[in-house]
Write a protein that holds these residues in place. Structure first.
Motif, PDB file in Angstrom:
ATOM      1  N   ILE A 232     -53.314 -30.272  -9.778  1.00 24.99           N
ATOM      2  CA  ILE A 232     -52.569 -31.374 -10.395  1.00 24.99           C
ATOM      3  C   ILE A 232     -52.239 -32.443  -9.360  1.00 24.99           C
ATOM      4  N   ILE A 233     -51.743 -32.032  -8.204  1.00 29.69           N
ATOM      5  CA  ILE A 233     -51.374 -32.994  -7.163  1.00 29.69           C
ATOM      6  C   ILE A 233     -52.603 -33.750  -6.676  1.00 29.69           C
ATOM      7  N   SER A 234     -53.708 -33.020  -6.474  1.00 28.32           N
ATOM      8  CA  SER A 234     -54.938 -33.677  -6.013  1.00 28.32           C
ATOM      9  C   SER A 234     -55.455 -34.666  -7.045  1.00 28.32           C
ATOM     10  N   ARG A 235     -55.386 -34.294  -8.319  1.00 26.21           N
ATOM     11  CA  ARG A 235     -55.859 -35.186  -9.381  1.00 26.21           C
ATOM     12  C   ARG A 235     -55.093 -36.510  -9.375  1.00 26.21           C
ATOM     13  N   ALA A 240     -54.631 -42.373  -7.803  1.00 25.38           N
ATOM     14  CA  ALA A 240     -53.890 -43.412  -7.076  1.00 25.38           C
ATOM     15  C   ALA A 240     -54.614 -43.873  -5.820  1.00 25.38           C
ATOM     16  N   ASN A 241     -55.838 -43.375  -5.625  1.00 26.63           N
ATOM     17  CA  ASN A 241     -56.660 -43.753  -4.472  1.00 26.63           C
ATOM     18  C   ASN A 241     -55.969 -43.420  -3.149  1.00 26.63           C
ATOM     19  N   LEU A 242     -55.302 -42.262  -3.113  1.00 23.27           N
ATOM     20  CA  LEU A 242     -54.677 -41.787  -1.884  1.00 23.27           C
ATOM     21  C   LEU A 242     -55.635 -40.869  -1.133  1.00 23.27           C
ATOM     22  N   ASN A 243     -55.335 -40.618   0.118  1.00 30.42           N
ATOM     23  CA  ASN A 243     -56.152 -39.730   0.947  1.00 30.42           C
ATOM     24  C   ASN A 243     -55.852 -38.295   0.560  1.00 30.42           C
ATOM     25  N   ILE A 244     -56.780 -37.661  -0.114  1.00 30.95           N
ATOM     26  CA  ILE A 244     -56.542 -36.313  -0.634  1.00 30.95           C
ATOM     27  C   ILE A 244     -56.494 -35.274   0.482  1.00 30.95           C
ATOM     28  N   ALA A 245     -57.083 -35.572   1.627  1.00 27.52           N
ATOM     29  CA  ALA A 245     -57.096 -34.626   2.737  1.00 27.52           C
ATOM     30  C   ALA A 245     -55.809 -34.693   3.560  1.00 27.52           C
ATOM     31  N   GLU A 246     -55.007 -35.737   3.366  1.00 29.40           N
ATOM     32  CA  GLU A 246     -53.767 -35.896   4.132  1.00 29.40           C
ATOM     33  C   GLU A 246     -52.590 -35.361   3.334  1.00 29.40           C
ATOM     34  N   ASN A 247     -52.043 -34.237   3.784  1.00 29.48           N
ATOM     35  CA  ASN A 247     -50.876 -33.671   3.094  1.00 29.48           C
ATOM     36  C   ASN A 247     -49.713 -33.437   4.050  1.00 29.48           C
ATOM     37  N   ARG A 248     -49.753 -34.116   5.208  1.00 31.12           N
ATOM     38  CA  ARG A 248     -48.654 -33.974   6.173  1.00 31.12           C
ATOM     39  C   ARG A 248     -47.781 -35.220   6.245  1.00 31.12           C
ATOM     40  N   LEU A 249     -48.277 -36.344   5.734  1.00 32.37           N
ATOM     41  CA  LEU A 249     -47.543 -37.605   5.809  1.00 32.37           C
ATOM     42  C   LEU A 249     -47.318 -38.176   4.410  1.00 32.37           C
ATOM     43  N   ARG A 267     -46.739 -46.501 -10.216  1.00 30.52           N
ATOM     44  CA  ARG A 267     -46.630 -46.419  -8.768  1.00 30.52           C
ATOM     45  C   ARG A 267     -46.465 -44.959  -8.377  1.00 30.52           C
ATOM     46  N   VAL A 268     -47.219 -44.527  -7.382  1.00 28.86           N
ATOM     47  CA  VAL A 268     -47.238 -43.121  -6.992  1.00 28.86           C
ATOM     48  C   VAL A 268     -46.741 -42.977  -5.557  1.00 28.86           C
ATOM     49  N   SER A 269     -45.813 -42.042  -5.359  1.00 32.46           N
ATOM     50  CA  SER A 269     -45.316 -41.730  -4.022  1.00 32.46           C
ATOM     51  C   SER A 269     -45.468 -40.232  -3.792  1.00 32.46           C
ATOM     52  N   SER A 270     -46.107 -39.868  -2.675  1.00 30.11           N
ATOM     53  CA  SER A 270     -46.232 -38.447  -2.316  1.00 30.11           C
ATOM     54  C   SER A 270     -45.407 -38.175  -1.067  1.00 30.11           C
ATOM     55  N   ARG A 278     -44.668 -33.267  -2.923  1.00 29.71           N
ATOM     56  CA  ARG A 278     -43.844 -33.702  -4.052  1.00 29.71           C
ATOM     57  C   ARG A 278     -44.338 -35.076  -4.500  1.00 29.71           C
ATOM     58  N   ILE A 279     -44.577 -35.235  -5.791  1.00 37.87           N
ATOM     59  CA  ILE A 279     -45.090 -36.494  -6.333  1.00 37.87           C
ATOM     60  C   ILE A 279     -44.055 -37.118  -7.261  1.00 37.87           C
ATOM     61  N   VAL A 280     -43.794 -38.409  -7.074  1.00 35.47           N
ATOM     62  CA  VAL A 280     -42.966 -39.161  -8.022  1.00 35.47           C
ATOM     63  C   VAL A 280     -43.766 -40.366  -8.487  1.00 35.47           C
TER      64      VAL A 280
END
Length: 565
Positions: A232-235, A240-249, A267-270, A278-280
C-alpha cells in the motif's frame, strides 16, 4: 510428509529448475511466500497455481466465494485471525463450515478455526487472494462498513505510473498487484465520499491503521493486514512520483484523481516511523471550495468591518489561528473579492493549494533558496498592488512585509497565534518596533472552524441562561432556560452528529485607542478588554452565538475556543 510447493509445480511441469532457483533466491531476500513471487514474476498464474494445489491435495478450488451466514461466522472468528493468516470462513451450512485459503500447506490457521468451532466440520477451499481480501475487509475489519461502497476511480488523464518493474525491488512488484491497487483505490474513493480532508496511513507494530480526518476530527476506518502494508505504501509513493527505494528520509509529492465528477488534488507526505513509513495525504477538492466572503460564516457586523479594511490601498491584514483553522480559505476569499483587471495581485505560498484565475501565485522552494522573504523581495519588483504572503515566520519576512505596506501595497498574511491581540505580541517577539506595527497593521482576524450539527439527527435541549453567561456570552439572554441543540449521530453523518464546518471569527480593528496602548507597551489582556469595549466580538462569544442559533453544540463551541477563555 508434505512436499514443498516448488516440487509440486515442477512435477506438474508448470515451472522448471531454473525458475524455481530464481524464485527461491528472491524469497530469501524478500521473505515473501514462494507462490506470490512466482505469480509476480509471471512464471505462473494464480489460477494455475491454485488448480495445481487443488489437484495435488484434493481440495476444491472456487473462483468466486458464495457467502452465507456471515453474521454468525464473524461473531466467533476474531478479525486478527483472518487478517494474520489471510484465511476466511465464508459459508455455514448445518454442521459444515467452508473456509477459503490460498496455502493448503499451512495447516496452523485451519487448526485455529477448528478450535473456535469445536464439533463442526471445517472444510478448506482454495480461492483467489483477491476474493479473500474482499471478504476480510467487508466483514472482518473493525470499520468495514466504509469499504462496502467501493467506488470506481478514474485517474486524471496524464497521471503516470511506473510501468517497468523488472529491475525494481519486490515492494514495487507488490505495489502493482491488483488487490493492492484496488485497496488504495477504495481508500481514496471512500475518503472523497466521506468528505475527508486528510488520509492518515499509520503502520503499527502488529497492524496498519487508516484514518480519515472529517470535519477536523480523525476517524479510524480501516485496519488492513500488516502483510500488505509495504504494498500500500509503495503504491501511493508510485502515484506521487516519490523515490520508492528511499524509506529513511521524509518525502513530499502529489498526484491528481477524478472521482464522482470531482477533480481532487492530493498532496502526499511520507515520514519514516518505527514500524514503517507513515503516509498522510491532504485532499484538495477544487469543485467544493467556496472562496466567497459571504459563504464562510462571517456575521454581518464582521463582514462589514472586514470589507472596510479591504478597501485600504496599503497596510497589512493578518489572519491568525492554528493549523487547520481555515486561514488560507479566508485569504483566498479576500483576494477573490479584490480580484479584477485593474489590480496586480501576486502571492507567495507554501505550497500553492488552489489556483485562483487572474492571480499570479508563487510556490516557496526552500531547497533552491526561494523562501517567503526572497519571494516577497522578488514580488516587489513585479509592480504589485496587492500581495499575499502565506505565513510570516521570521523577522526578515515580517520586516519586508511591513516595508511593502509602507510603500503603498496592501499585504495579507497569516500568523500562528491563539487570538487576534496576541498577533501584536508575536510581531514584537520578532523584534518589530511598536511604531511600525501601529503604522502598518490595519486589522487582525483570529478564527476557528466549528463542526455544524447534522440537520437530520440533531436533538433539541435546554440549558440555564446563567450557564451561557458564565461561559462568556456577552449578549442579552432570556430569563430561565435557553433552547440549544446537541448531536445524536446517524448514517448521514457517520454517527458523529456533525456534518460540515463553519467559521467563527474575532476581528481586531486597529484604531487610535488600540494603537496608543501598543505604543505604551500595554499587555495583551488590557488591549483585549479595550478592543471588546470598542465592539470586538471575542472568539468564545462568536462560538456561543452559533450555539444559540442552533448551528453547533455547546460542547463543540467549548472545544474549539477553550484556549481563548
Amino acid at each position: 510428509m508434505h512436499r514443498s510447493l516448488g516440487e509440486i509445480l515442477k512435477e506438474y511441469g508448470i515451472i522448471d529448475e531454473t525458475d524455481l532457483k530464481k524464485a527461491l533466491q528472491l524469497q530469501k531476500k524478500s521473505n515473501v511466500k514462494l507462490g506470490q513471487i512466482l505469480i509476480k514474476k509471471g512464471l505462473v498464474s494464480e489460477e494455475d497455481l491454485l488448480l495445481t494445489l487443488s489437484r495435488q491435495y484434493k481440495i476444491e478450488y472456487v473462483e468466486k466465494l458464495e457467502l452465507s451466514n456471515m453474521e454468525i461466522l464473524t461473531s466467533r472468528v476474531p478479525a486478527k485471525v483472518v487478517q494474520k493468516y489471510r484465511i476466511v470462513p465464508f459459508s455455514l451450512n448445518g454442521n459444515e463450515i467452508r473456509v477459503a485459503l490460498t496455502d493448503p500447506l499451512d495447516l496452523h490457521p485451519l487448526d485455529e478455526i477448528r478450535l473456535l468451532w469445536i464439533g463442526f466440520d471445517v472444510i478448506p477451499v482454495l480461492a483467489p487472494e483477491s476474493e479473500i481480501i474482499k471478504v476480510i475487509h467487508k466483514f472482518y475489519d473493525p470499520a468495514a462498513e466504509t469499504t462496502d461502497r467501493e467506488g470506481q476511480m478514474e485517474l486524471e488523464e496524464g497521471l503516470e505510473f511506473l510501468e517497468d518493474i523488472e529491475n525494481l525491488d519486490d515492494s514495487m512488484d507488490i505495489a502493482n498487484e491488483a488487490p493492492i491497487i484496488k485497496m488504495v483505490n477504495v481508500i481514496l474513493s471512500n475518503a472523497v465520499s466521506e468528505r475527508a480532508s486528510d488520509i492518515h496511513i499509520e503502520p503499527m507494530e502488529k497492524e496498519m491503521i487508516v484514518r480519515y480526518r472529517v470535519d477536523g476530527i480523525l476517524h479510524k476506518v480501516l485496519a488492513p493486514p500488516k502483510t500488505i502494508q509495504n504494498g500500500i505504501i509503495s503504491r501511493i509513493k508510485i502515484m506521487a512520483n516519490l523515490n520508492i527505494a528511499e524509506n529513511r528520509l521524509p518525502q513530499d509529492g502529489r498526484f491528481k484523481i477524478r472521482f464522482g465528477g470531482k477533480d481532487i488534488d492530493i498532496r502526499v507526505s511520507s515520514l519514516p516511523a518505527q514500524f514503517g513509513e507513515r503516509i498522510v495525504m491532504r485532499l484538495l477538492n477544487k469543485s467544493e471550495m467556496n472562496f466567497s466572503l459571504s459563504g464562510i460564516g462571517f456575521t454581518e457586523t464582521i463582514l462589514e468591518s472586514f470589507r472596510k479594511i479591504l478597501r485600504n490601498t496599503s497596510g497589512i491584514m493578518l489572519i491568525t489561528g492554528p493549523t487547520g483553522s481555515g486561514k488560507t480559505t479566508t485569504l483566498y476569499a479576500a483576494l477573490t473579492e479584490l480580484n479584477d483587471e485593474s489590480k496586480n495581485i501576486i502571492t507567495v505560498e507554501d505550497p500553492v493549494e488552489y489556483q485562483i484565475p487572474g492571480i499570479s501565485q508563487v510556490a516557496v522552494r526552500s531547497k533552491v533558496g526561494l523562501t517567503f522573504a526572497e519571494g516577497l523581495r522578488s514580488i516587489l519588483r513585479q509592480d504589485p498592488d496587492i500581495i499575499m504572503v502565506g505565513e510570516i515566520r521570521d523577522e526578515e519576512t515580517a520586516r519586508i512585509a511591513i516595508q511593502s505596506s509602507l510603500t503603498g501595497h496592501l499585504v495579507f498574511s497569516t500568523l500562528h497565534t491563539n487570538d487576534s491581540v496576541s498577533a501584536v505580541t508575536r510581531l514584537m517577539d520578532m523584534a518589530i518596533e511598536p511604531y511600525l506595527i501601529t503604522g502598518t497593521v490595519r486589522g487582525v482576524m483570529a478564527q476557528r472552524l466549528l463542526r455544524v450539527l447534522c440537520p437530520q439527527c440533531k436533538k433539541e435541549t435546554t440549558i440555564p441562561a446563567s450557564e451561557l453567561k458564565n461561559l462568556g456570552y456577552l449578549g442579552p439572554l432570556p430569563k430561565g432556560k435557553v433552547k440549544i441543540y446537541e448531536p445524536v449521530g446517524c448514517k448521514a453523518c457517520m454517527n458523529t452528529g456533525y456534518k460540515g464546518r463553519t467559521g467563527v471569527y474575532e476581528l481586531l480593528v486597529m484604531n487610535y485607542d488600540i494603537n496608543t496602548m501598543i505604543l505604551n507597551h500595554e499587555n495583551s489582556p488590557h488591549i483585549a478588554r479595550k478592543a471588546i469595549e470598542n465592539g470586538m466580538t471575542p472568539l468564545r462569544m462568536s462560538a456561543l452565538e452559533k450555539v444559540i442559533e442552533g448551528v453547533t453544540s455547546l460542547d463543540e463551541a467549548l472545544r474549539v475556543t477553550d484556549a481563548n477563555f
